[in-house]
Motif scaffolding. Structure first.
Motif, short mmCIF file in Angstrom:
data_model
loop_
_atom_site.label_atom_id
_atom_site.label_comp_id
_atom_site.label_asym_id
_atom_site.label_seq_id
_atom_site.Cartn_x
_atom_site.Cartn_y
_atom_site.Cartn_z
N TYR A 3 0.86 -1.18 0.00
CA TYR A 3 0.00 0.00 0.00
C TYR A 3 0.89 1.23 0.00
CZ TYR A 3 -3.66 -3.23 1.34
OH TYR A 3 -4.55 -4.27 1.37
N MET A 4 0.49 2.23 -0.78
CA MET A 4 1.21 3.49 -0.77
C MET A 4 0.40 4.50 0.01
SD MET A 4 2.69 5.84 -3.87
CE MET A 4 4.31 5.12 -3.95
N LEU A 5 1.04 5.13 0.97
CA LEU A 5 0.43 6.23 1.71
C LEU A 5 0.93 7.51 1.07
CD1 LEU A 5 0.12 3.84 3.68
CD2 LEU A 5 0.60 5.42 5.53
N GLY A 42 9.42 1.47 2.54
CA GLY A 42 10.20 2.67 2.27
C GLY A 42 9.33 3.91 2.34
N GLY A 43 9.96 5.04 2.15
CA GLY A 43 9.23 6.29 2.13
C GLY A 43 10.18 7.46 2.23
N TYR A 79 5.61 10.22 0.76
CA TYR A 79 4.95 8.93 0.64
C TYR A 79 5.62 7.90 1.54
CZ TYR A 79 8.97 7.32 -1.93
OH TYR A 79 10.26 6.96 -2.24
N TYR A 80 4.88 6.87 1.85
CA TYR A 80 5.41 5.66 2.46
C TYR A 80 4.86 4.49 1.66
CZ TYR A 80 6.76 8.27 6.63
OH TYR A 80 7.34 9.16 7.49
N ILE A 81 5.63 3.44 1.56
CA ILE A 81 5.14 2.19 1.00
C ILE A 81 5.17 1.17 2.13
CG2 ILE A 81 5.48 0.34 -0.68
CD1 ILE A 81 6.74 2.43 -2.53
N LEU A 82 4.01 0.58 2.38
CA LEU A 82 3.87 -0.39 3.47
C LEU A 82 3.46 -1.74 2.91
CD1 LEU A 82 1.86 1.76 6.06
CD2 LEU A 82 4.34 1.54 5.82
N HIS A 104 -3.82 15.25 4.88
CA HIS A 104 -4.56 14.00 4.75
C HIS A 104 -3.71 12.98 4.00
CE1 HIS A 104 -5.78 15.53 0.73
NE2 HIS A 104 -5.91 14.25 0.43
N ILE A 105 -4.05 11.73 4.20
CA ILE A 105 -3.28 10.64 3.62
C ILE A 105 -4.19 9.77 2.79
CG2 ILE A 105 -1.88 8.61 4.12
CD1 ILE A 105 -0.98 10.05 6.66
#
Length: 121
Positions: A3-5, A42-43, A79-82, A104-105
């Motif tokens: 998931y990308m935040l 990552g992010g 961004y973050y990738i989870l 917001h995310i």
């Protein structure tokens, strides 16, 4: 699943701003929690929109313009990738992200296409 935040409209203090140190502590706590759960892939924060370029190819001509291509009142700040088992898990972590309190995310599943993506997410 990945998931990308996407972090929008957060007021990110810069070094020298009195709020900077507290922001770093909050972000590091969030990253540590993502790592503890084994979710962090990552992010990174992004530099301001004024540093961006947009590339389009039309009729075999490459067109490069300054800034983001789309007209928007929102700005993408990072961004973050989870790697989370479910969307609910990704949403739970997104709610813990300190930038959710000031911007917001958007949480978006990442499509992994083995035939195209020959690199790790």
């Amino acid at each position: 699943m990945y998931y990308m935040l996407l972090i929008y409209n957060c007021d990110r203090p810069e070094p020298g701003d009195p709020r900077f140190e507290d922001a770093v502590v909050q972000v590091n706590a969030f990253v540590d929690e993502c790592r503890r759960r084994g979710a962090l892939v990552g992010g990174h924060p992004l530099l301001k929109e004024s540093t961006a370029k947009s590339v389009r190819v039309r009729d075999e001509q490459t067109l490069v313009t300054d800034g983001p291509f789309t007209e928007t009142h929102e700005h993408l700040g990072g961004y973050y990738i989870l790697d989370c088992p479910t969307m609910d898990d990704a949403l739970e972590l997104a709610a813990l992200c300190p930038m959710a309190a000031v911007g917001h995310i958007e949480v978006r599943p990442v499509a992994v296409v083995p035939e195209v993506n020959n690199f790790p997410v």
